[in-house]
Design an enzyme around this catalytic site. Structure first.
Site: not given
Length: 190
Positions: A108, A55, A71-73
């Site tokens: 992340g 991203k 960021s990613d969840t």
């Protein structure tokens, strides 16, 4: 701390925007348009870190003089990733799975520039109370879970079903604020 650098959050998430504001920097939001499929050949933690990096990299290509935060969840239960529900029935299915159980939330975080990159992740364990079928149906019908990994928002109505967390609350929301703040102290390296 930030040396007048241009910061970009590679996200359209209002939660991530709100959380990044807690770090005291000026930034703009530019969402990345990438394939968000997780790499099945690596651990879930590494896959989420890689997705955060992809991203941020997408936006860095468009803004090479910026420092980009990605960021990613994900929510995972017994090794199964519970993504965003496809519809209200799917939300009910996920909530039934989570009801009365512990699960993990992995977020992340990546901060990159043309000079440096830093990627890490935060793992939190969340315990749900036992939910009745009516509670599940009512919560799904509220619409809050429509675009949330695991079909719930800890900072919203969903918080009333959480009995315990072990880990970073803000990571569960979508951005590990302390990790971001600590890395921003290294902003001169970017």
């Amino acid at each position: 701390m930030t040396d007048l650098k241009k910061f970009i959050l590679a996200s359209r998430s209002p939660r991530r925007k709100e959380l990044l504001e807690k770090c005291g920097i000026i930034f703009e939001c530019i969402p990345a348009d990438i394939d968000e499929t997780l790499d099945p050949s690596v651990s879930l933690r590494e896959a989420v870190e890689n997705l955060s990096f992809r991203k941020a990299s997408e936006i860095l290509c468009q803004h090479p003089d910026a420092v980009v935060i990605g960021s990613d969840t994900i929510v995972t239960l017994d090794g199964e990733v519970l993504g965003k529900p496809s519809d209200r029935n799917d939300a009910c299915r996920m909530l039934e799975m989570l009801s009365g159980r512990k699960h993990e939330v992995i977020t992340g975080f990546c901060m990159i520039s043309s000079k440096r990159s830093f990627c890490t992740s935060s793992v939190a364990e969340v315990t749900f109370a036992q939910m009745s079928q009516q509670e599940i149906a009512d919560y799904a019908a509220s619409g809050e879970c429509d675009d949330k990994a695991g079909a719930y928002a800890i900072q919203g109505i969903g918080g009333r079903f959480i009995t315990h967390i072990d880990g970073d609350y803000y990571s569960i929301m979508g951005l590990p604020v302390h990790l971001v703040y600590e890395e921003l102290k290294n902003a001169s390296l970017y």
